[in-house]
Write a protein that holds these residues in place. Sequence first.
Motif, short mmCIF file in Angstrom:
data_model
loop_
_atom_site.label_atom_id
_atom_site.label_comp_id
_atom_site.label_asym_id
_atom_site.label_seq_id
_atom_site.Cartn_x
_atom_site.Cartn_y
_atom_site.Cartn_z
N SER A 124 0.83 -1.22 0.00
CA SER A 124 0.00 0.00 0.00
C SER A 124 0.86 1.25 0.00
CB SER A 124 -0.91 0.02 1.23
OG SER A 124 -1.82 -1.02 1.20
N ALA A 125 1.96 1.19 0.73
CA ALA A 125 2.83 2.36 0.84
C ALA A 125 3.71 2.57 -0.39
CB ALA A 125 3.71 2.23 2.08
N THR A 126 3.99 1.52 -1.14
CA THR A 126 4.95 1.64 -2.23
C THR A 126 4.35 1.47 -3.62
OG1 THR A 126 5.49 -0.72 -2.12
CG2 THR A 126 6.82 0.77 -0.77
N ASN A 127 3.04 1.41 -3.75
CA ASN A 127 2.46 1.16 -5.08
C ASN A 127 2.37 2.45 -5.88
OD1 ASN A 127 -0.11 2.50 -4.83
ND2 ASN A 127 -0.75 0.86 -3.48
N ASP A 128 2.03 2.32 -7.16
CA ASP A 128 1.93 3.45 -8.07
C ASP A 128 0.48 3.93 -8.25
OD1 ASP A 128 4.67 3.49 -8.53
OD2 ASP A 128 4.51 2.01 -10.16
N ARG A 129 -0.43 3.44 -7.47
CA ARG A 129 -1.84 3.83 -7.44
C ARG A 129 -2.58 3.50 -8.74
NH1 ARG A 129 -0.97 4.43 -2.60
NH2 ARG A 129 -0.28 6.33 -1.59
N THR A 130 -2.21 2.43 -9.41
CA THR A 130 -2.99 1.98 -10.55
C THR A 130 -4.17 1.15 -10.04
OG1 THR A 130 -1.76 -0.07 -10.88
CG2 THR A 130 -0.93 1.91 -12.02
N SER A 131 -5.17 0.99 -10.88
CA SER A 131 -6.37 0.25 -10.45
C SER A 131 -6.07 -1.21 -10.15
CB SER A 131 -7.47 0.37 -11.50
OG SER A 131 -7.04 -0.18 -12.73
N ILE A 132 -5.16 -1.82 -10.88
CA ILE A 132 -4.81 -3.23 -10.64
C ILE A 132 -4.08 -3.37 -9.31
CG2 ILE A 132 -3.44 -5.16 -11.48
CD1 ILE A 132 -4.03 -4.21 -14.31
N GLU A 133 -3.19 -2.43 -9.03
CA GLU A 133 -2.48 -2.48 -7.75
C GLU A 133 -3.43 -2.29 -6.58
OE1 GLU A 133 1.98 -0.85 -8.76
OE2 GLU A 133 0.36 0.61 -8.56
N ILE A 134 -4.36 -1.39 -6.71
CA ILE A 134 -5.32 -1.14 -5.64
C ILE A 134 -6.21 -2.38 -5.44
CG2 ILE A 134 -7.33 0.25 -4.97
CD1 ILE A 134 -5.86 2.62 -6.32
N ALA A 135 -6.62 -3.01 -6.53
CA ALA A 135 -7.42 -4.24 -6.43
C ALA A 135 -6.63 -5.35 -5.74
CB ALA A 135 -7.89 -4.68 -7.81
N ALA A 136 -5.36 -5.48 -6.10
CA ALA A 136 -4.51 -6.50 -5.46
C ALA A 136 -4.37 -6.23 -3.97
CB ALA A 136 -3.14 -6.54 -6.13
N ILE A 137 -4.21 -4.95 -3.62
CA ILE A 137 -4.07 -4.58 -2.20
C ILE A 137 -5.36 -4.88 -1.44
CG2 ILE A 137 -3.78 -2.61 -0.64
CD1 ILE A 137 -1.87 -1.46 -2.81
N VAL A 138 -6.50 -4.60 -2.05
CA VAL A 138 -7.79 -4.88 -1.41
C VAL A 138 -7.93 -6.38 -1.15
CG1 VAL A 138 -10.29 -4.90 -1.80
CG2 VAL A 138 -8.97 -2.83 -2.26
N PHE A 139 -7.59 -7.19 -2.15
CA PHE A 139 -7.67 -8.64 -1.95
C PHE A 139 -6.64 -9.11 -0.92
CE2 PHE A 139 -9.95 -8.72 -6.08
CZ PHE A 139 -11.08 -9.39 -5.64
N GLY A 140 -5.51 -8.43 -0.86
CA GLY A 140 -4.52 -8.76 0.16
C GLY A 140 -5.04 -8.50 1.57
N TYR A 141 -5.69 -7.34 1.75
CA TYR A 141 -6.27 -7.04 3.06
C TYR A 141 -7.41 -8.00 3.40
CZ TYR A 141 -3.64 -2.74 3.86
OH TYR A 141 -2.63 -1.84 4.10
N LEU A 142 -8.24 -8.30 2.42
CA LEU A 142 -9.33 -9.25 2.66
C LEU A 142 -8.80 -10.63 3.04
CD1 LEU A 142 -11.84 -8.28 -0.18
CD2 LEU A 142 -12.07 -7.84 2.27
N ALA A 143 -7.76 -11.06 2.35
CA ALA A 143 -7.14 -12.35 2.69
C ALA A 143 -6.54 -12.29 4.09
CB ALA A 143 -6.07 -12.71 1.66
N SER A 144 -5.91 -11.16 4.43
CA SER A 144 -5.36 -11.00 5.78
C SER A 144 -6.45 -11.15 6.84
CB SER A 144 -4.71 -9.63 5.94
OG SER A 144 -3.67 -9.46 5.03
N ILE A 145 -7.59 -10.54 6.59
CA ILE A 145 -8.70 -10.61 7.54
C ILE A 145 -9.17 -12.05 7.71
CG2 ILE A 145 -11.13 -9.96 7.87
CD1 ILE A 145 -10.37 -7.24 6.57
N THR A 146 -9.26 -12.81 6.61
CA THR A 146 -9.71 -14.19 6.74
C THR A 146 -8.70 -15.03 7.52
OG1 THR A 146 -8.77 -14.83 4.59
CG2 THR A 146 -11.09 -14.14 4.62
#
Length: 187
Positions: A124-146
């Motif tokens: 999250s801190a080092t990405n380039d703010r593209t839509s694919i990166e944001i989607a990957a980060i969202v799925f990363g956080y969701l996976a973390s929660i599970t």
Amino acid sequence: MENGGSVYSPTTSPAEPAPHKGLRSCGCTAAHLGLSRLALKALQLVLSFLAFVLEEVIEVCTSCGGLYFFEFVSCSAFLLCIPILAMYCTSLHERVGKEQVKQLDFWIVSVLAIFFFLASVVFSATNDRTSIEIAAIVFGYLASITFIVDAVMIFRRRQDRRKETQQENTARTLNPAENQPLNNQPA
């Protein structure tokens, strides 16, 4: 007695039905996990896979360290979910040992929860703010929660079992003679 029907009928048992085709015939069952944990494990597998695939689609990055760390963790999480799920859903659960599988599952889930959350924060801190990166980060956080939810569930079940065994042990009172050492008993 002529045809032998009455002699053999009380001692014979009916023929067993043919085994069912599909996953049950190979020993695959959700009985060891329960439906809610099975759904949680499947969700962990899917979310970590989606995070990994979305991360792989990224073509250009300016600061790639967070991306590579996220790639490693998401791929590792996906690959480690498969054998854990396979152990719970097949006869490997009994072969390996139920307690060993539960302990292995707890440690893998706990470590993955920590690293997936950390990788998601770093990415999250080092990405380039593209839509694919944001989607990957969202799925990363969701996976973390599970993974965090699963680790907490396993920990609570373990604590509940410890309380039950402590209550059973305190209910048993030993005879005073059983509390004495063997050397101090009269001969």
